[in-house]
Design a protein around this motif. Structure first.
Motif, short mmCIF file in Angstrom:
data_model
loop_
_atom_site.label_atom_id
_atom_site.label_comp_id
_atom_site.label_asym_id
_atom_site.label_seq_id
_atom_site.Cartn_x
_atom_site.Cartn_y
_atom_site.Cartn_z
N ARG A 196 0.81 -1.21 0.00
CA ARG A 196 0.00 0.00 0.00
C ARG A 196 0.85 1.26 0.00
NH1 ARG A 196 -5.33 -0.92 1.46
NH2 ARG A 196 -5.78 -3.00 2.30
N SER A 197 0.20 2.33 -0.44
CA SER A 197 0.73 3.68 -0.26
C SER A 197 -0.36 4.45 0.44
CB SER A 197 1.06 4.33 -1.61
OG SER A 197 1.52 5.66 -1.42
N GLY A 198 -0.19 4.66 1.73
CA GLY A 198 -1.26 5.22 2.53
C GLY A 198 -2.39 4.21 2.64
N GLU A 199 -3.60 4.61 2.24
CA GLU A 199 -4.74 3.70 2.26
C GLU A 199 -4.97 3.04 0.90
OE1 GLU A 199 -6.54 2.84 4.92
OE2 GLU A 199 -5.06 4.00 6.03
N ARG A 200 -4.15 3.35 -0.08
CA ARG A 200 -4.36 2.85 -1.43
C ARG A 200 -3.62 1.53 -1.66
NH1 ARG A 200 -2.49 5.92 -7.01
NH2 ARG A 200 -3.48 4.47 -8.48
N LEU A 201 -4.36 0.50 -2.02
CA LEU A 201 -3.76 -0.79 -2.32
C LEU A 201 -3.13 -0.73 -3.70
CD1 LEU A 201 -3.42 -3.81 -1.50
CD2 LEU A 201 -5.56 -4.26 -2.72
N LEU A 202 -1.86 -1.08 -3.80
CA LEU A 202 -1.11 -0.98 -5.05
C LEU A 202 -0.66 -2.34 -5.58
CD1 LEU A 202 1.04 2.21 -4.31
CD2 LEU A 202 -1.06 2.03 -5.68
N VAL A 203 -1.38 -3.38 -5.20
CA VAL A 203 -1.11 -4.73 -5.69
C VAL A 203 -2.39 -5.29 -6.29
CG1 VAL A 203 -0.41 -7.07 -5.07
CG2 VAL A 203 0.64 -5.13 -3.93
N LYS A 204 -2.30 -5.93 -7.45
CA LYS A 204 -3.47 -6.54 -8.07
C LYS A 204 -3.64 -7.95 -7.51
CE LYS A 204 -3.35 -3.96 -12.42
NZ LYS A 204 -3.27 -4.05 -13.90
N LEU A 205 -4.81 -8.18 -6.90
CA LEU A 205 -5.09 -9.47 -6.28
C LEU A 205 -6.40 -10.07 -6.79
CD1 LEU A 205 -4.05 -8.48 -2.65
CD2 LEU A 205 -2.89 -10.19 -4.06
N ILE A 206 -6.78 -9.72 -8.01
CA ILE A 206 -8.03 -10.20 -8.57
C ILE A 206 -8.00 -11.72 -8.70
CG2 ILE A 206 -9.58 -10.11 -10.56
CD1 ILE A 206 -8.40 -7.35 -11.20
N GLY A 207 -8.92 -12.37 -8.01
CA GLY A 207 -9.01 -13.83 -8.10
C GLY A 207 -7.93 -14.58 -7.35
N ALA A 208 -7.11 -13.88 -6.58
CA ALA A 208 -6.06 -14.55 -5.81
C ALA A 208 -6.66 -15.31 -4.62
CB ALA A 208 -5.03 -13.54 -5.32
N ASN A 209 -6.08 -16.44 -4.28
CA ASN A 209 -6.53 -17.24 -3.14
C ASN A 209 -5.62 -16.95 -1.95
OD1 ASN A 209 -7.36 -19.14 -1.28
ND2 ASN A 209 -7.52 -20.80 -2.79
N LEU A 210 -6.17 -16.26 -0.96
CA LEU A 210 -5.39 -15.84 0.20
C LEU A 210 -5.78 -16.60 1.47
CD1 LEU A 210 -5.61 -12.04 -0.57
CD2 LEU A 210 -3.47 -13.28 -0.38
N THR A 211 -6.47 -17.70 1.32
CA THR A 211 -6.92 -18.46 2.48
C THR A 211 -5.74 -18.87 3.36
OG1 THR A 211 -8.77 -19.36 1.19
CG2 THR A 211 -8.21 -20.47 3.25
N GLY A 212 -5.80 -18.46 4.63
CA GLY A 212 -4.75 -18.82 5.57
C GLY A 212 -3.47 -18.02 5.46
N ALA A 213 -3.45 -17.07 4.55
CA ALA A 213 -2.24 -16.24 4.39
C ALA A 213 -2.11 -15.25 5.54
CB ALA A 213 -2.28 -15.49 3.06
N ILE A 214 -0.87 -15.01 5.96
CA ILE A 214 -0.61 -13.99 6.99
C ILE A 214 -0.42 -12.66 6.27
CG2 ILE A 214 0.87 -13.27 8.88
CD1 ILE A 214 1.76 -16.19 9.15
N MET A 215 -1.32 -11.73 6.52
CA MET A 215 -1.31 -10.45 5.83
C MET A 215 -0.22 -9.52 6.40
SD MET A 215 -3.46 -11.32 3.69
CE MET A 215 -3.68 -9.82 2.74
#
Length: 222
Positions: A196-215
């Motif tokens: 992110r840059s501030g509150e803006r997400l700057l990574v494309k995660l369309i359709g990504a599976n994040l189940t169980g991922a540590i953010m």
């Protein structure tokens, strides 16, 4: 127009373009025409994109083969000695294998390596050590990075479409501008990663599976 010239045209290049220009043009056009970027319900566009990708793959492989043959002829002439091609890495490492020479690189050590702008699509880099490596603008469509160590790696604008990144270590990695659309990030550790840059997400995660991922903030994605 010769067959070779037609392959250059497919990649929007002038005949005689360098191998580096061929690879870059290929990456740019695949990025534009990848079917995952088009509406799934538009069958006409989906078919057009698939035909385009097929033509791009053929053009790149034919031109690569032509370039390799040309280099072999040049190297065989005893009166013309060429300097070794530049390494993929900023500092030569004798224990490294160049990624384009071997599709199976599982478990290999590429820590601190400079792999910027390389084409690693489809490579098997599972459990490889890529900590601190420079992967900016690298094309990694469908790459296998399962369990790989990418801690503190620079993945700025990297193309990771449909990448397998299960249980990957992405702690403190720079993911600004990266495209992780369709990537499998189940169980990955993104603690402290830059997204992110501030509150803006700057990574494309369309359709990504994040189940169980540590953010990045330490929370586990459910």
């Amino acid at each position: 127009m010769s067959e070779l010239e037609q392959y250059y045209r497919v990649l929007d290049l002038e005949p005689g373009a360098t191998l580096e220009e061929v690879n870059q043009a290929y990456k740019d056009l695949v990025f534009v025409w990848h079917p995952d970027r088009l509406p799934k319900d538009n069958h006409r566009l989906q078919q057009k994109a698939q035909d385009k990708i097929k033509a791009l793959n053929e053009a790149r492989e034919k031109l690569r083969s032509f370039k390799d043959q040309s280099q072999t002829v040049n190297y065989s002439r005893p009166t013309q000695q060429k300097k070794p091609s530049s390494s993929y890495y900023q500092q030569p490492q004798t224990n490294y294998q160049q990624p384009n020479q071997n599709p199976d690189l599982s478990g290999k050590d590429f820590s601190r390596a400079n792999l910027s702008n390389r084409d690693l699509s489809g490579r098997n880099l599972s459990y490889a050590n890529l900590s601190g490596s420079n992967l900016s603008d690298t094309f990694m469509h469908k790459v296998n990075l399962r369990g790989a160590d990418l801690s503190e790696a620079n993945l700025f604008r990297a193309n990771l479409l449909l990448a397998d990144m299960r249980e990957a270590n992405l702690r403190s990695a720079n993911l600004i501008g990266a495209d992780l659309s369709g990537a499998d990030l189940r169980g990955a550790d993104l603690t402290g990663a830059r997204i992110r840059s501030g509150e803006r997400l700057l990574v494309k995660l369309i359709g990504a599976n994040l189940t169980g991922a540590i953010m990045p903030d330490g929370a586990i994605h459910r």
